[in-house]
Write an enzyme that holds these catalytic residues in place. Structure first.
Site, short mmCIF file in Angstrom:
data_model
loop_
_atom_site.label_atom_id
_atom_site.label_comp_id
_atom_site.label_asym_id
_atom_site.label_seq_id
_atom_site.Cartn_x
_atom_site.Cartn_y
_atom_site.Cartn_z
N LYS C 116 0.83 -1.21 0.00
CA LYS C 116 0.00 0.00 0.00
C LYS C 116 0.86 1.26 0.00
O LYS C 116 0.56 2.23 -0.70
CB LYS C 116 -0.88 0.01 1.25
N GLU C 200 -6.25 7.69 6.96
CA GLU C 200 -6.73 8.54 5.88
C GLU C 200 -8.19 8.91 6.11
O GLU C 200 -8.84 8.39 7.02
CB GLU C 200 -6.54 7.84 4.53
N ARG C 293 -2.83 -8.32 -12.10
CA ARG C 293 -3.21 -9.64 -12.62
C ARG C 293 -4.55 -9.53 -13.33
O ARG C 293 -5.17 -8.47 -13.33
CB ARG C 293 -3.37 -10.60 -11.45
#
Lengths: 504, 174, 504, 174
Positions: C116, C200, C293
């Protein structure tokens, strides 16, 4: 929009229409013959009513019984599917008399397009190209000789009331003419109850290409591209695709305009198909006939245009305007339909009715299954042997063929033989892959090439068969042993008993 | 166990041993192959042979006769126990000219063209069956005499049901 | 193009990749654990190799064994699917060392986007909007208090190494802060082996919308539209659609540009997905993470764009340039995917492994089946409970929902319970139909509404159950009678025996 | 035959008569309905009731207990022979507080939290099962004593396998 619709058909097309209704929030009434109580359309409809014994003449063709069910269930519309009553003008009229909407075109359009002579006359007025030849029927031998000279050889002799390749013969030589004329007349009388015949030019490397049209009840008519239907066996379509490998943008525009003109000649106001014969040599196209119904092969058009023809047809019948204009019709990619028949492709396409004891439908991207069967279903002997359709979409023709091959390799139907292996072999045929074929291809070139094909898995087949025999023998031995422990020792009797139990 | 497997007239000797459940050591002719088999469902096998994967559809279609479908091709293979076959060959059993004609499909008998006692040539139409809007002619495979006719017009028959019996001319002449 | 590819996965995604390879004419090597010998991917591949015992750690996660099979079979590429080794940079590197193409992005992209903190730092440089908050991790309690003041409440505390909703907590009140910080740290350490956390802004009515991107190895990157993935149960997606009901053309353009920028920050060179959190109130969007992916939900994008993402990904890995440009990407209609899990929706979504004893896959127009199961298949207990995906396409969202409803009504899985009925109920939910939901919807509002739903067919169910009991009793009686004729007369014993036989 | 069918505690008397093969005259409460039933395949019925068509998926999930799936809704219905049920009610049989805890799914036993002889409260976790990456806690439905524990850690169990037995406090106190 309708609240409830009766579907006057069976098999995959009845299921197709029921699905369209369900997606439109319309209630569905199925009708079925005594042979079809366990058919899929009965299971998936909201209501189902039995209308008589197995023969179609006593059930699916009985207008009175179908209308009676429509009245009882308060169905506001009747969708006829294809076949049976789909192109019966009288039925359309009787629906109107009863205040029930016939989901198809106006009866006059059905009637005019239902006859070769009247349909040719109608479209000729709109300058739709016809195969050079006669617009009326032959009167006598003298008349035949005069016309034969004008058209030239080879020419085709056709029955005015014929269809699907029946009552047609090619004449190569003037000396054959009179005998052929006599024979064709008597054949036409026997087959169609009408001895009218006519002559036209023989088209070399004939391909069958058709244009799908949509007309509404407000005078709008559009076309939504063509379908290539030249892959035929004994004049019956077995595989269709869209677009056609021989049609380009310009030819599509011209054929589309001709098809719209043909439809306009009878104020066409439903989904319909204008069939053309196209010369594989010159790419000239000529009107053949118009089918005033949803076609078996409509899904290929749906897959490349994104238009749901079956839903659109219902909306039109409900009085709605076409939801698309000609300029909105965009063809994306390529679609192929394989008709799966209950026939043995390795034994002269002999019908194989019976019970479906196992079924694996192909899945994955771009694969659509249109089926009237299910595992456990008994394919009845009374009706058409088409049991399902496999339709695939790919970004271009090559991708569609490769996807079709892949999907066919996943398709398993156990209990009866089907034409799935036949389609798998067509997908590997070089002429097919190159798009080089005409309507005679399957019965001539392909048949020869197919018979001569290599079978790379012979050894595996022999091994599998032997292991299977081994497994059966072992089971028998085991069962005999198990029985022997608890009962009198007669291994032969025991093994017989075991076999009987295993077969249950 | 050893078997004789016959496909299109060609005989293969196939010896089979089950080494563990679902694993077979198979000798076909001179070749030795190992087969890993799973019954994916009734009559459908998944075979791994040297890590090659095959889906094989196997149907019994008669005594010792199996119809094998692999990747679009059908193979009708007859498999007999080697010992039984050798014995049968010694006894010369089973070889008679009498033809029991069976229905190749389910359908209705539309027309019966010959009756008991009729003399027929090879290729003569005996019976016309009808199913799914198609007619199918059943022809005599040999010249002979119709010695039995169980097909009745307008009745239904199943696949494999006996339709009629033809005795070859020599036999009936005896 | 590759001649042969190894597929390092199982289940539906392995089948999906095998199908793509087959359609591209590429040979396929499946690998399988001992629990998967009978799995579909083993049956449909060209080759199949066993790589170890059932636990994934001993088979599907064993890089050495997989690379060994690749060497032995001379596979030129390895497709990792999703999960297992799909986002493992080390595996991608080891493939490269062995001279085998990893069919996915470059290892650096996997590594940077796999965390992250590093991913946020990377995309921030490209001005991709981030949820207002920290770019580094929290150092201590004082640090936490300072940042909390700056961001404001409510705020989110997140584990840097987390994912899939794990290690997240919402803090509404300053007084909760310090306790929550301590708890989150220790939780993160336990769950991910890393105690790094950050804070956040909390996004109101959060929706999860993601953009599919395609980059090639020549520096071209395009986006092919968004997917709405807010329908989640316990932070796991269960249903996805494309386009999103809240995204319009302008927002799509802006999100697409942001996604391309994010991809460009790591020189992305494969199919990938940039996930955004979108405020359902303000429609502001913020970068969440990038999945390097093929996603579970890639089919909805394929169905609206006509682009085969799986094939495209293989072509890219083979060094080909993207076959489409940004301007060629046209979105047609609407697609919905339902994930079918082997879970009981009426019993708290308890897993239901077991044998599939009956299967009817829906068919008809616009229906796509992506399945790893088949009739007779034993769903193993060792892996993810997702057994198939149902994907539908319609000309607009309303049509797609109606079609999805229709398709779900045809879907039958016997032997185990599945989430199919759950999806059928979502399709009838008014909030879902209006497109008004956020990521909490299923676990809150829907759960309440679903529990209170009407069940109109209760009487039919009672009748069906009673008739079933009646039929069983009759069978028993019949069997007892039949036994009684030929054997000693003990009906109780006979009926027991019959039951045993019937259960075989 | 008459049955008592119970759904969510509500009892319905259902009398059934088969008038011809697949046709049933059913009286549920005061209402009389005619049902035309076809077994489409194992445990899937096509029902026509007054020409309304229903596909019904029926599974036996226990003695006399059927799970019915119709158009997206599951119904677990218990069906008992009316006579047997009346007799059972008269005898007061079957009513004991002993709880046989069975596995609700196939999986692995991850943790066994209680042992034989342990006292438990209602809601206490007895066993944790694990399947398909998910854990599932098996809780005690009553307060009582663990009198049997057949679950063993790290072994597999099938759906319906017995896991443990709880005797209610009053019973064990006797």
């Amino acid at each position: 929009m309708f609240k409830k619709i009766l579907i006057a058909n069976r098999g995959e097309i009845a299921v197709r229409v029921i699905r369209a209704c369900r997606e439109l929030g319309i209630g569905t009434v199925a009708v079925y013959s005594e042979a079809d109580r366990s058919a899929l359309h009965v299971r998936v409809a909201d209501e189902a009513w039995c209308i008589g014994p197995p023969p179609a003449g006593e059930s699916y063709l009985r207008m009175d019984k179908i209308l009676e069910v429509a009245r009882k269930t308060e169905a506001e519309g009747i969708h006829p599917g294809y076949g049976f009553l789909a192109e019966n003008a009288e039925f359309a009229e009787r629906c109107a008399q009863e205040g029930i909407t016939f989901i198809g075109p106006n009866p006059r359009a059905i009637r005019l397009m239902g006859n070769k002579t009247t349909s040719r006359a109608a479209v000729a007025e709109m300058d739709v190209p016809l195969v050079p030849g006669m617009k009326e029927n032959l009167i006598d031998e003298e008349h035949a000789q005069k016309w034969a000279e004008e058209i030239g050889f080879p020419l085709m002799l056709k029955a005015a009331a014929g269809g699907g390749g029946k009552g047609m013969r090619k004449i190569d030589d003037p000396r054959e003419l009179l005998n052929a004329f006599r024979a064709a007349r008597s054949e036409a009388l026997k087959s169609f109850g009408d001895d009218a015949v006519y002559m036209e030019r023989y088209i070399e490397n004939p391909r069958h290409v058709e244009i799908q049209v949509l007309g509404d009840r407000h005078g709008n008519i559009i076309h939504v591209g063509e379908r290539e239907c030249s892959i035929q066996r004994r004049h019956q379509k077995v595989l269709e695709e869209s677009p056609s490998p021989i049609v380009d943008e310009e030819m599509r525009r011209r054929m589309g305009e001709a098809a719209i003109a043909a439809a306009r000649s009878v104020d066409y106001d439903s989904a319909g198909t204008v069939e053309f014969i196209v010369s594989g040599k010159t790419r000239d196209f000529f009107f053949l006939e118009m089918n005033t119904r949803l076609q078996v092969e409509h899904p290929v058009t749906e897959m490349v245009t994104g238009i749901d023809l079956c839903q659109e047809m219902i909306r039109i019948a409900a009085g709605e305007r076409l939801s698309i204009e000609q300029k909105d019709v965009v063809i994306r990619g390529h679609a192929i339909e394989c008709r799966v028949y209950a026939e043995d492709p390795d034994n002269n396409f002999l019908p194989t009715p019976g019970r479906i004891v196992g079924l694996r439908i192909p899945g994955g991207p771009g694969v659509r299954d249109e089926s009237g069967m299910y595992e456990g279903f008994e394919v009845p002997i009374h009706y058409d042997p088409m049991i399902s359709k496999l339709v695939v979409w790919g970004k271009d023709r090559e991708s569609a063929i490769q996807r079709c091959r892949r999907a066919l390799s996943e398709y398993i139907v156990k209990g009866i033989k089907t034409t799935i292996p036949f389609h798998a072999r067509v997908m590997l045929n070089e002429h097919f892959i190159r798009g080089e074929f005409d309507t005679t291809f399957i019965d001539t070139e392909f048949r020869v090439e197919d018979a001569a094909r290599e079978k790379p898995f012979e050894k595996i087949a022999v091994v599998a068969a032997a292991i299977n025999a081994f497994r059966i023998d072992q089971q028998k031995a085991k069962a005999a042993m198990a029985g022997g422990e608890t009962r009198a020792m007669n291994p032969w009797k025991m093994s017989g008993r075991t076999r009987a139990l295993n077969n249950q | 166990m050893a078997y004789i497997a016959t496909y299109q007239g060609k005989e293969h000797r196939v010896a089979i041993e089950e080494t563990e459940a679902g694993n077979y050591k198979v000798r076909i002719g001179e070749e030795l192959i190992e087969v890993d088999l799973i019954k994916a469902r009734e009559n459908i096998f998944s075979l791994l042979i040297e890590n090659q994967s095959y889906e094989v559809d196997v149907d019994g279609i008669g005594r010792n006769l199996f119809s094998i479908l692999i990747r679009g091709d059908h193979f009708d293979v007859e498999v007999e126990d080697e010992k039984v076959k050798k014995l049968a060959a010694k006894l010369g059993a089973g070889a008679t000219g009498r033809q029991d004609i069976k229905s190749p499909m389910a359908g209705n008998v539309w027309k019966v063209m010959k009756k008991e006692g009729d003399r027929v040539e090879a290729g003569d139409v005996l019976i016309i069956l009808e199913a799914m809007k198609m007619e199918n002619e059943i022809k005599s495979p040999i010249a002979g005499i119709v010695t039995g006719m169980s097909a009745v017009e307008a009745t239904g028959v199943g696949a494999g049901d006996p339709l009629c019996v033809i005795e070859p001319l020599e036999d009936t002449a005896r």
